[in-house]
Design an enzyme around this catalytic site. Structure first.
Site, PDB file in Angstrom:
ATOM      1  CG  HIS A 101      13.740  -1.082  -5.186  1.00  0.00           C
ATOM      2  ND1 HIS A 101      13.555  -2.346  -4.668  1.00  0.00           N
ATOM      3  CD2 HIS A 101      12.517  -0.663  -5.603  1.00  0.00           C
ATOM      4  CE1 HIS A 101      12.271  -2.675  -4.756  1.00  0.00           C
ATOM      5  NE2 HIS A 101      11.630  -1.674  -5.307  1.00  0.00           N
ATOM      6  CB  ALA A 141      18.066   5.513  -0.232  1.00  0.00           C
ATOM      7  CB  VAL A 143      17.848   5.193  -6.021  1.00  0.00           C
ATOM      8  CG1 VAL A 143      16.902   6.200  -6.667  1.00  0.00           C
ATOM      9  CG2 VAL A 143      18.842   5.894  -5.107  1.00  0.00           C
ATOM     10  CD  GLU A 144      21.648   4.027  -1.438  1.00  0.00           C
ATOM     11  OE1 GLU A 144      22.372   3.255  -0.790  1.00  0.00           O
ATOM     12  OE2 GLU A 144      21.719   5.272  -1.332  1.00  0.00           O
ATOM     13  CG  MET A 145      19.051  -1.847   0.419  1.00  0.00           C
ATOM     14  SD  MET A 145      19.973  -1.992   1.983  1.00  0.00           S
ATOM     15  CE  MET A 145      19.271  -3.499   2.664  1.00  0.00           C
TER      16      MET A 145
END
Lengths: 334, 334
Positions: A101, A141, A143-145
């Protein structure tokens, strides 16, 4: 790359029985004298073990396939599971550390989802035991989605097509669009992402010409040097946690989960299945080539400097672990 | 969704000839009295016009297919053409405005690449005349893939597989991995992304039952109200620039390219092919449903408030413009 079909993966037993029979009869006819080595390994089944509370059905697989490619369950609306677990890139991303993200860079290398159903611990730090536990983590998360899970479920609820598919996959439930079923359908799809019939599997099943001489030397070196101590079983991982600090990594690994001093710098042994197409390597993705990775593992885990020829042989062997890529569909999303 | 095969797209002429013959004979047998309306439209050919300096070959198409899915020609390493032109989402992204590098949000709605080979002006502002000119823009745009093009070419150069594919696609060139050939192969692949045989195309070719009564009413309303003035030709766009300021948009449109006062707020007419699966609508993607879009176009472009029934009919007609999705491969990238 050959694709194996999903229906075949579901018609599991006859294929496995036939494979076993063939191995026996072929071995009776000719032998390369390496039977003791072959006995240390296991061929990859078409399907991993299934949990008692999540039977594998075509409906869940199809829904999971849709959800795996669905970017609108991310905060940005453009990141799906398939962004980092990209089927074009060995179901991983081929960059050192995951980018999620807003372009944030995570701390760890993206593991492939191929054959992840065979692992008894998910994520580098094993914080989840199974794919059902794993599936929702990356959606939430930051830093992910970076997506609030309730909001993700609300978005899915808006589409008639998802309402229908969840109903078909979980016919006994009043409100099937929920966390559990999101996890169960994603896990079901991921369990079909296996890569059977690699040259090494064909070799183990009795086709003794499936490996050339160097690859067989590599297999022996892999056993004789002790790699097989941790890289064992059908997916060539013990799903256990071993301490390693590779160059450039300060990641505390398993300690982050347990907060036990003895777990510092421990990481779950990664699968070696398809390792040739899932570079770069190590928890921080800082190692670009298989040769480097083999040399580092020799030094860090086995305490010895492997000879150049041995590294070349083991690398040749590792290349035989690339199997048939799984069948899947780029779904028509609503 | 049905997929038509790429080889068929290349074997263009026999299919078209057969189609034309069928139309004539069927029309001779039965008629719905709407021949004058049908004559105002054109069925979508399997392939768009090809430029003289970029012949369409299987080698270029295959290379273009790889490059279209290649995220390592982006600065982040995870954004490819297919991120925003997502095959699962009508080869677009189904969010209002494009999200690119580091999560930046662009000013405009992502146009589908489906049938973009039929357009005579690329991008909402028409700043490029053809797909070869269009192809490299998003790679370099700071809010999209944000990649220096020379660096992208250097990355491709590192892979033997790309060296081989560029050599095969451009066999007469010493150093085929260059800007021109990157553009030519991407454009070649995109030209194959056509969607023939929609219900409306089958209707135009003589299958008069391919549209129901409401859809035929919609077709007549589309003509009678003047939508067809701008939405005409095989892709239902004139590729011309028309002034429109939809709610929430301050985008200067074509003016950004020409800096001519008269071009302020002008945008290229979008194709209506597959419009039902390429929502949301308008240059800023602020319009969610087709019904709203039709009503807005009535007010803004035709100067009239369309009746509810007319809007419903035209919307039904627009749904008949969804064709067979093109064949493509998720490539095995190096």
């Amino acid at each position: 790359m050959k694709h194996h079909s999903r229906p075949a993966a579901l018609r599991l037993l006859p294929a496995l029985v036939a494979g076993a029979t063939m191995a026996v009869s072929a071995a009776a006819i000719a032998d390369d004298g390496l039977g003791d080595y072959r006995d240390r390994f296991e061929a990859l089944p078409h399907l991993p073990p299934l949990p008692a509370d999540n039977s594998l059905t075509e409906e869940k697989i199809e829904l999971g396939n849709m959800l795996f490619f669905e970017p609108r369950i991310s905060a940005s609306g453009v990141i799906s599971c398939a962004t980092c677990h990209n089927p074009a890139l060995g179901w991983s991303d081929r960059i050192p550390r995951a980018v999620g993200h807003d372009g944030q860079v995570g701390e760890r290398n993206t593991p492939t989802v191929l054959n992840s159903g065979f692992l008894e611990a998910q994520f580098w730090d094993g914080r989840e035991p199974d794919l059902e536990g794993q599936a929702l983590g990356p959606i939430e998360a930051s830093v992910e989605m970076a997506m609030d899970l309730d909001m993700a479920l609300e978005r899915l609820q808006e589409f008639d097509l998802y309402q229908r598919h969840f109903k078909e996959a979980f016919p006994d439930e009043e409100s099937p669009i929920n966390r559990d079923n999101l996890a169960k359908s994603l896990a079901s799809f991921q369990r079909t992402l296996t890569t059977p019939n690699s040259p090494f599997d064909r070799y183990l099943r009795g086709d003794l010409d499936a490996l050339n001489e160097q690859e067989k030397e590599g297999m022996q070196a892999f056993v004789d040097n002790g790699c097989i101590a941790c890289h064992r079983g059908p997916a060539l991982t013990d799903s256990q946690f071993h301490a390693i600090q590779v160059p450039g990594s300060t990641d505390l690994g398993r300690y982050v989960v347990t907060e036990e001093e003895s777990d510092k710098y421990r990481f779950r042994t990664p699968t070696l299945r398809n390792v040739a197409v899932t570079y770069p390597y190590m928890n921080n993705g800082a190692t670009e080539t298989l040769e480097e990775a083999v040399a580092i593992m020799g030094e860090e885990m086995l305490g010895r400097e492997l000879e150049e020829q041995t590294i070349a042989d083991i690398t040749a062997f590792l290349h035989t672990l690339t199997g048939e890529m799984p069948n899947f569909e780029v779904p028509a999303l609503p």
